[in-house]
Design a protein around this motif. Structure first.
Motif, PDB file in Angstrom:
ATOM      1  N   TRP A  21       9.899  -0.285 -15.109  1.00  0.00           N
ATOM      2  CA  TRP A  21       9.371   0.036 -14.145  1.00  0.00           C
ATOM      3  C   TRP A  21       7.960   0.069 -14.568  1.00  0.00           C
ATOM      4  N   PHE A  22       6.663   0.282 -13.425  1.00  0.00           N
ATOM      5  CA  PHE A  22       4.824   0.448 -13.862  1.00  0.00           C
ATOM      6  C   PHE A  22       5.504   1.474 -13.114  1.00  0.00           C
ATOM      7  N   LEU A  23       4.653   1.603 -11.361  1.00  0.00           N
ATOM      8  CA  LEU A  23       5.204   2.994 -10.392  1.00  0.00           C
ATOM      9  C   LEU A  23       6.373   2.726 -10.051  1.00  0.00           C
ATOM     10  N   LYS A  24       6.023   4.125  -8.799  1.00  0.00           N
ATOM     11  CA  LYS A  24       6.811   4.593  -7.701  1.00  0.00           C
ATOM     12  C   LYS A  24       5.493   4.783  -6.647  1.00  0.00           C
ATOM     13  N   LEU A  25       5.847   4.426  -5.175  1.00  0.00           N
ATOM     14  CA  LEU A  25       4.596   4.874  -4.390  1.00  0.00           C
ATOM     15  C   LEU A  25       6.042   5.169  -2.970  1.00  0.00           C
ATOM     16  N   ARG A  26       4.880   6.096  -2.509  1.00  0.00           N
ATOM     17  CA  ARG A  26       5.610   6.658  -1.275  1.00  0.00           C
ATOM     18  C   ARG A  26       4.717   5.711   0.184  1.00  0.00           C
ATOM     19  N   VAL A  27       5.723   4.373   0.913  1.00  0.00           N
ATOM     20  CA  VAL A  27       5.260   2.949   0.938  1.00  0.00           C
ATOM     21  C   VAL A  27       4.674   3.286   2.780  1.00  0.00           C
ATOM     22  N   ASP A  28       3.253   3.174   2.637  1.00  0.00           N
ATOM     23  CA  ASP A  28       2.678   3.624   4.342  1.00  0.00           C
ATOM     24  C   ASP A  28       3.789   2.781   5.355  1.00  0.00           C
ATOM     25  N   ASN A  29       2.968   1.388   4.965  1.00  0.00           N
ATOM     26  CA  ASN A  29       4.392   0.615   6.352  1.00  0.00           C
ATOM     27  C   ASN A  29       4.870  -0.897   6.325  1.00  0.00           C
ATOM     28  N   PRO A  30       6.163   0.075   5.123  1.00  0.00           N
ATOM     29  CA  PRO A  30       7.006  -1.015   4.585  1.00  0.00           C
ATOM     30  C   PRO A  30       7.143  -2.453   4.827  1.00  0.00           C
ATOM     31  N   SER A  33       0.713  -1.319  -0.259  1.00  0.00           N
ATOM     32  CA  SER A  33      -0.167  -0.165   0.222  1.00  0.00           C
ATOM     33  C   SER A  33       0.498   1.332   0.303  1.00  0.00           C
ATOM     34  N   GLY A  34       0.356   1.996  -0.785  1.00  0.00           N
ATOM     35  CA  GLY A  34       1.410   3.567  -1.029  1.00  0.00           C
ATOM     36  C   GLY A  34       0.498   4.599  -1.581  1.00  0.00           C
ATOM     37  N   THR A  35       0.698   5.817  -1.533  1.00  0.00           N
ATOM     38  CA  THR A  35       0.855   6.626  -2.599  1.00  0.00           C
ATOM     39  C   THR A  35       1.624   7.218  -3.846  1.00  0.00           C
ATOM     40  N   VAL A  36       1.533   7.177  -5.199  1.00  0.00           N
ATOM     41  CA  VAL A  36       1.983   7.130  -6.343  1.00  0.00           C
ATOM     42  C   VAL A  36       2.891   8.598  -6.162  1.00  0.00           C
ATOM     43  N   ILE A  37       3.958   8.273  -5.754  1.00  0.00           N
ATOM     44  CA  ILE A  37       4.668   9.435  -6.768  1.00  0.00           C
ATOM     45  C   ILE A  37       5.093   9.235  -8.239  1.00  0.00           C
ATOM     46  N   GLU A  38       5.321   8.511  -8.820  1.00  0.00           N
ATOM     47  CA  GLU A  38       5.732   8.449 -10.093  1.00  0.00           C
ATOM     48  C   GLU A  38       4.869   7.534 -10.648  1.00  0.00           C
ATOM     49  N   ARG A  39       4.306   7.369 -11.833  1.00  0.00           N
ATOM     50  CA  ARG A  39       4.128   5.957 -12.974  1.00  0.00           C
ATOM     51  C   ARG A  39       5.038   6.809 -14.582  1.00  0.00           C
ATOM     52  N   ASN A  40       5.757   5.555 -14.702  1.00  0.00           N
ATOM     53  CA  ASN A  40       5.839   5.420 -15.931  1.00  0.00           C
ATOM     54  C   ASN A  40       5.497   5.553 -17.126  1.00  0.00           C
ATOM     55  N   GLU A  41       5.482   7.101 -17.978  1.00  0.00           N
ATOM     56  CA  GLU A  41       4.803   7.389 -18.554  1.00  0.00           C
ATOM     57  C   GLU A  41       5.561   7.265 -20.038  1.00  0.00           C
ATOM     58  N   GLY A  42       6.356   6.816 -20.676  1.00  0.00           N
ATOM     59  CA  GLY A  42       7.038   6.381 -20.877  1.00  0.00           C
ATOM     60  C   GLY A  42       6.669   4.829 -21.802  1.00  0.00           C
ATOM     61  N   LEU A  43       6.288   4.113 -20.714  1.00  0.00           N
ATOM     62  CA  LEU A  43       5.457   2.665 -20.876  1.00  0.00           C
ATOM     63  C   LEU A  43       4.302   3.042 -21.267  1.00  0.00           C
ATOM     64  N   ILE A  44       3.877   3.585 -21.104  1.00  0.00           N
ATOM     65  CA  ILE A  44       2.159   4.332 -21.243  1.00  0.00           C
ATOM     66  C   ILE A  44       1.356   4.564 -23.411  1.00  0.00           C
TER      67      ILE A  44
END
Length: 131
Positions: free
Chosen positions: A101-110, A75-86
Motif C-alpha cells: 500500500w502507498f497511503l492511508k487517509l482519513r476520508v472526508d466523505n466516504p 479526498s482526505g488527509t494523509v495519516i500514514e505513508r508507506n515509508e518502507g516503499l519510499i
C-alpha cells in the motif's frame, strides 16, 4: 500470469485501488499497473498531514519504462505513508494489496466520493480488454 483484483477493493480506471475501512482509506496501485510499469525505481508520496483531493495527482511512480502520476480515488488527509516503499520502491510488486500500500487517509466523505470507482469485475473487464 493471472493478475489478482481482490473483490473487497474499489478501483480507478487509472489503476489505483482503495480499501475503505470506516473513515480510513488505504490506497495503492493494482497488479495490472505494476505489470505494465515493470521494475519500479522511485516513488514520491505526500507527507503525513497533507490533504489529497479525489481525482487529483497525489504522487508519482517511476519505473525503468515510464513515470506515471498517482491519482487519488478519494479526498482526505494523509495519516500514514508507506515509508518502507519510499526507501525500497522495488518492493511494490511483492504484495500490492497487502504490504505494498502507498497511503492511508482519513476520508472526508466516504460515501459520496466512491461513485467514480469500479468493482473488481468492472476493472478486470476493462484491463483485460486493454491487452
Amino acid at each position: 500470469m493471472e493478475l489478482e483484483y481482490p473483490d473487497d477493493l474499489k478501483y480507478l480506471d487509472t489503476h489505483e485501488y482503495i480499501r475503505l475501512d470506516g473513515e480510513i482509506a488505504t490506497i495503492g496501485i493494482t497488479a495490472f499497473a505494476i505489470d505494465q510499469l515493470g521494475d519500479i525505481v522511485y516513488l514520491e508520496l505526500p507527507e503525513q498531514g497533507e490533504s489529497v483531493k479525489a481525482g487529483e495527482k497525489f504522487g508519482t511512480i517511476e519505473s525503468v519504462k515510464a513515470v506515471e502520476d498517482l491519482n487519488a480515488p478519494i479526498s482526505g488527509t494523509v495519516i500514514e505513508r508507506n515509508e518502507g516503499l519510499i526507501e525500497s520502491p522495488e518492493m511494490v510488486p511483492d504484495d500490492p494489496y497487502g504490504e505494498g500500500w502507498f497511503l492511508k487517509l482519513r476520508v472526508d466523505n466516504p460515501d459520496e466520493e466512491l461513485t467514480e470507482t469500479l468493482s473488481a469485475d468492472e476493472y478486470r473487464a476493462q484491463v483485460e480488454g486493454e491487452d
